[in-house]
Design a protein around this motif. Sequence first.
Motif, PDB file in Angstrom:
ATOM      1  N   ILE A   1     -10.242  -0.998  45.583  1.00 55.55           N
ATOM      2  CA  ILE A   1     -11.000   0.141  45.049  1.00 55.55           C
ATOM      3  C   ILE A   1     -11.885  -0.195  43.857  1.00 55.55           C
ATOM      4  O   ILE A   1     -12.827   0.545  43.568  1.00 55.55           O
ATOM      5  CB  ILE A   1     -10.039   1.297  44.649  1.00 55.55           C
ATOM      6  N   ALA A   2     -11.605  -1.292  43.161  1.00 59.76           N
ATOM      7  CA  ALA A   2     -12.400  -1.639  41.966  1.00 59.76           C
ATOM      8  C   ALA A   2     -12.433  -3.152  41.762  1.00 59.76           C
ATOM      9  O   ALA A   2     -12.021  -3.657  40.720  1.00 59.76           O
ATOM     10  CB  ALA A   2     -11.821  -0.951  40.729  1.00 59.76           C
ATOM     11  N   PRO A   3     -12.928  -3.901  42.749  1.00 62.09           N
ATOM     12  CA  PRO A   3     -12.877  -5.367  42.667  1.00 62.09           C
ATOM     13  C   PRO A   3     -13.668  -5.948  41.504  1.00 62.09           C
ATOM     14  O   PRO A   3     -13.466  -7.109  41.138  1.00 62.09           O
ATOM     15  CB  PRO A   3     -13.456  -5.810  44.012  1.00 62.09           C
ATOM     16  N   GLU A   4     -14.548  -5.148  40.902  1.00 63.53           N
ATOM     17  CA  GLU A   4     -15.371  -5.659  39.801  1.00 63.53           C
ATOM     18  C   GLU A   4     -14.558  -5.970  38.547  1.00 63.53           C
ATOM     19  O   GLU A   4     -15.057  -6.630  37.625  1.00 63.53           O
ATOM     20  CB  GLU A   4     -16.483  -4.660  39.448  1.00 63.53           C
ATOM     21  N   TYR A   5     -13.281  -5.542  38.494  1.00 63.71           N
ATOM     22  CA  TYR A   5     -12.456  -5.855  37.330  1.00 63.71           C
ATOM     23  C   TYR A   5     -12.315  -7.364  37.120  1.00 63.71           C
ATOM     24  O   TYR A   5     -12.089  -7.837  36.009  1.00 63.71           O
ATOM     25  CB  TYR A   5     -11.077  -5.211  37.436  1.00 63.71           C
ATOM     26  N   ARG A   6     -12.460  -8.135  38.181  1.00 64.45           N
ATOM     27  CA  ARG A   6     -12.282  -9.582  38.114  1.00 64.45           C
ATOM     28  C   ARG A   6     -13.497 -10.306  37.500  1.00 64.45           C
ATOM     29  O   ARG A   6     -13.388 -11.472  37.148  1.00 64.45           O
ATOM     30  CB  ARG A   6     -12.056 -10.153  39.515  1.00 64.45           C
ATOM     31  N   ARG A   7     -14.635  -9.648  37.376  1.00 62.11           N
ATOM     32  CA  ARG A   7     -15.872 -10.332  36.962  1.00 62.11           C
ATOM     33  C   ARG A   7     -15.808 -10.778  35.505  1.00 62.11           C
ATOM     34  O   ARG A   7     -15.315 -10.066  34.656  1.00 62.11           O
ATOM     35  CB  ARG A   7     -17.076  -9.406  37.147  1.00 62.11           C
TER      36      ARG A   7
ATOM     37  N   ARG B   1       6.566 -10.177  28.649  1.00 62.00           N
ATOM     38  CA  ARG B   1       6.483 -11.633  28.680  1.00 62.00           C
ATOM     39  C   ARG B   1       5.320 -12.084  29.548  1.00 62.00           C
ATOM     40  O   ARG B   1       4.945 -13.256  29.542  1.00 62.00           O
ATOM     41  CB  ARG B   1       7.809 -12.202  29.183  1.00 62.00           C
ATOM     42  N   SER B   2       4.773 -11.164  30.277  1.00 62.34           N
ATOM     43  CA  SER B   2       3.546 -11.345  31.043  1.00 62.34           C
ATOM     44  C   SER B   2       2.821 -10.017  31.031  1.00 62.34           C
ATOM     45  O   SER B   2       3.405  -8.977  30.684  1.00 62.34           O
ATOM     46  CB  SER B   2       3.862 -11.766  32.488  1.00 62.34           C
ATOM     47  N   VAL B   3       1.553 -10.033  31.410  1.00 63.38           N
ATOM     48  CA  VAL B   3       0.826  -8.767  31.531  1.00 63.38           C
ATOM     49  C   VAL B   3       1.491  -7.896  32.589  1.00 63.38           C
ATOM     50  O   VAL B   3       1.656  -6.685  32.402  1.00 63.38           O
ATOM     51  CB  VAL B   3      -0.653  -9.026  31.885  1.00 63.38           C
ATOM     52  N   ALA B   4       1.892  -8.501  33.670  1.00 60.54           N
ATOM     53  CA  ALA B   4       2.528  -7.749  34.752  1.00 60.54           C
ATOM     54  C   ALA B   4       3.767  -7.017  34.263  1.00 60.54           C
ATOM     55  O   ALA B   4       3.969  -5.829  34.571  1.00 60.54           O
ATOM     56  CB  ALA B   4       2.895  -8.702  35.894  1.00 60.54           C
ATOM     57  N   GLU B   5       4.613  -7.695  33.495  1.00 59.85           N
ATOM     58  CA  GLU B   5       5.833  -7.059  33.010  1.00 59.85           C
ATOM     59  C   GLU B   5       5.493  -5.889  32.096  1.00 59.85           C
ATOM     60  O   GLU B   5       6.113  -4.816  32.192  1.00 59.85           O
ATOM     61  CB  GLU B   5       6.712  -8.065  32.271  1.00 59.85           C
ATOM     62  N   ALA B   6       4.520  -6.053  31.220  1.00 58.29           N
ATOM     63  CA  ALA B   6       4.148  -4.969  30.315  1.00 58.29           C
ATOM     64  C   ALA B   6       3.664  -3.744  31.083  1.00 58.29           C
ATOM     65  O   ALA B   6       4.029  -2.605  30.761  1.00 58.29           O
ATOM     66  CB  ALA B   6       3.065  -5.443  29.343  1.00 58.29           C
TER      67      ALA B   6
ATOM     68  N   LEU C   1      -5.446  -0.343  35.780  1.00 58.00           N
ATOM     69  CA  LEU C   1      -4.266   0.347  36.291  1.00 58.00           C
ATOM     70  C   LEU C   1      -3.823   1.476  35.368  1.00 58.00           C
ATOM     71  O   LEU C   1      -3.429   2.557  35.832  1.00 58.00           O
ATOM     72  CB  LEU C   1      -3.127  -0.652  36.499  1.00 58.00           C
ATOM     73  N   ILE C   2      -3.892   1.240  34.068  1.00 58.08           N
ATOM     74  CA  ILE C   2      -3.529   2.304  33.121  1.00 58.08           C
ATOM     75  C   ILE C   2      -4.488   3.485  33.276  1.00 58.08           C
ATOM     76  O   ILE C   2      -4.073   4.658  33.265  1.00 58.08           O
ATOM     77  CB  ILE C   2      -3.525   1.758  31.683  1.00 58.08           C
ATOM     78  N   ALA C   3      -5.780   3.199  33.463  1.00 58.17           N
ATOM     79  CA  ALA C   3      -6.748   4.271  33.693  1.00 58.17           C
ATOM     80  C   ALA C   3      -6.471   4.973  35.021  1.00 58.17           C
ATOM     81  O   ALA C   3      -6.519   6.212  35.112  1.00 58.17           O
ATOM     82  CB  ALA C   3      -8.162   3.706  33.673  1.00 58.17           C
ATOM     83  N   LEU C   4      -6.170   4.194  36.049  1.00 61.27           N
ATOM     84  CA  LEU C   4      -5.924   4.747  37.373  1.00 61.27           C
ATOM     85  C   LEU C   4      -4.744   5.716  37.370  1.00 61.27           C
ATOM     86  O   LEU C   4      -4.740   6.711  38.105  1.00 61.27           O
ATOM     87  CB  LEU C   4      -5.662   3.598  38.352  1.00 61.27           C
TER      88      LEU C   4
ATOM     89  N   ALA D   1       1.027  -6.257  44.651  1.00 64.26           N
ATOM     90  CA  ALA D   1       0.645  -5.009  45.326  1.00 64.26           C
ATOM     91  C   ALA D   1      -0.344  -4.220  44.469  1.00 64.26           C
ATOM     92  O   ALA D   1      -1.314  -3.636  44.992  1.00 64.26           O
ATOM     93  CB  ALA D   1       1.888  -4.165  45.617  1.00 64.26           C
ATOM     94  N   TYR D   2      -0.114  -4.201  43.155  1.00 66.53           N
ATOM     95  CA  TYR D   2      -1.055  -3.512  42.263  1.00 66.53           C
ATOM     96  C   TYR D   2      -2.428  -4.189  42.299  1.00 66.53           C
ATOM     97  O   TYR D   2      -3.467  -3.512  42.319  1.00 66.53           O
ATOM     98  CB  TYR D   2      -0.523  -3.502  40.831  1.00 66.53           C
ATOM     99  N   LEU D   3      -2.446  -5.519  42.296  1.00 67.88           N
ATOM    100  CA  LEU D   3      -3.727  -6.225  42.341  1.00 67.88           C
ATOM    101  C   LEU D   3      -4.461  -5.961  43.658  1.00 67.88           C
ATOM    102  O   LEU D   3      -5.693  -5.817  43.667  1.00 67.88           O
ATOM    103  CB  LEU D   3      -3.511  -7.729  42.147  1.00 67.88           C
ATOM    104  N   ARG D   4      -3.735  -5.889  44.761  1.00 64.50           N
ATOM    105  CA  ARG D   4      -4.378  -5.584  46.047  1.00 64.50           C
ATOM    106  C   ARG D   4      -5.010  -4.197  46.020  1.00 64.50           C
ATOM    107  O   ARG D   4      -6.097  -3.988  46.566  1.00 64.50           O
ATOM    108  CB  ARG D   4      -3.369  -5.679  47.194  1.00 64.50           C
TER     109      ARG D   4
END
Length: 256
Positions: free
Chosen positions: A250-256, A179-184, A23-26, A242-245
């Motif tokens: 567009i880049a589902p390979e991030y989960r691998r 306090r979570s990755v999402a919050e950061a 997301l930071i790259a995007l 929403a960000y994860l969706r």
Amino acid sequence: MADGTRSDSIAALRRDLAAAYRLIALHGMDDGIYTHISARLPDGLEGETRFLLNPYGLRFDEVTAGNLVTIDETGVVIDDPYGAGVNAAGFTIHSAVHMARHDAVCVLHTHTVAGVAVSSVEEGLLPLNQWSAQFHDRIAFHDYEGIALNLAERERIVADLGEKQVMLLRNHGTLVLGRSVAEAVKLALNLERSCKAQVAALSMGLTPVVMPEAVAEHTARQYAEAYDSIERNGRSDSEWQAYLRRLDAIAPEYRR
């Protein structure tokens, strides 16, 4: 924590951290192979602090859940699937925060043009709009000491940060704790928008309208309550989902 639950939790943390890099790259907030986002793992069997960091040499859009590096607070690499180690400067900054702030699951550091610009002026971030009002009186400052390779700087970083979640590293960039990755990630994106808006507003040569203190503080508290409702009270984080969706599309390979 049962082994299965612990494993699921770590897998989710690795997925979220890989998503943060993407997301930071995007959003154009990466800096080649430099800057870092870290996540604190559960302590090791001997109580050692462990955290995840990106493999040195990979772009943010190449980071996946499976190639993240596990290191401890001394810099010892525990697990390195990619085999390239980590950046020493990243270790210095992130280990400092994780060792001192156990509330910080995620530490996110960027060198964006707007963030560096705002970090390079005496006034820092001004409450010029709704985005920046979120950070009113909630930003710490740390003076630049050169590229962060001196481990002795860790004490000064921690002392300057105090209990705040956001820091402007003078002449350098930004640092955000979550306090979570999402919050950061959400804090970092709003901080970047705030910095961009300030640079744009002040570049027009017109008179900036700075919010009154009371209005800025009220707005900051409203934001804080919204974050607390997720991080403390367990409300569903629809924005992060929403960000994860978006990444899954567009880049589902991030989960691998």
